[in-house]
Design an enzyme around this catalytic site. Structure first.
Site: not given
Ligand code: RB5
Length: 155
Positions: A14-15, A71-74, A76-77, A104, A138-139
């Protein structure tokens, strides 16, 4: 000089992930082939479910085998990608987890936080994830249990 891998690796963001995606594409372009599924403009806000689901859908259909989402934190994706059958997406922020996720868990989608990781650490994680094989053994039967859960839920 090593030859470039022909496998197309899907990558999307995303952005909040554009900057890291561009850096990774630049760093790895001589070694790996990427299918860049956008987004391309960090100044235009988009919704991560749209980008994660487009990539995951292509993978679920068997068109692409491995993908990277940013994404910002990863977070949401990761949530979106793991709703798709056959997707094993992992949010990774350290090299050890990157290696274990391949050995694994045979993770087929790597998720990164564009606002969490610097380019140095992110590229180390990507390199490990792209070059480490599933250990099997085993995995394997644990992955078969995952498939069985999916079959039960989505039949
Ligand atoms: C976008 O503002 C932010 O919410 C998105 O990039 C991501 O971090 C969501 O998990």
């Amino acid at each position: 000089m090593s030859s470039k891998s022909e496998e197309r690796i899907a990558i999307s963001c995303d952005h909040r992930g554009v900057e890291l995606k561009e850096s990774l594409l630049e760093l790895f372009r001589d070694e790996f082939t990427f299918e860049d599924m956008g987004t391309f403009d960090e100044n235009t806000s988009v919704d991560y479910p749209d980008y994660a689901s487009r990539l995951a859908h292509q993978m679920a259909e068997g068109k692409l085998k491995r993908g990277i989402l940013i994404c910002g934190t990863g977070v949401g994706m990761s949530i979106v990608a793991n709703k798709f059958p056959g997707i094993r997406a992992v949010l990774v922020a350290d090299p050890y987890t990157a290696r274990m996720a391949r050995e694994h868990n045979d993770a087929n989608v790597l998720v990164l936080g564009g606002r969490v990781l610097g380019v140095g650490l992110a590229s180390e994680i990507v390199r490990i994830w792209l070059t480490t094989s599933f250990a099997g053994g085993r995995h394997q039967h644990r992955l078969e249990k995952l498939s069985a859960i999916e079959k039960k839920l989505y039949k």
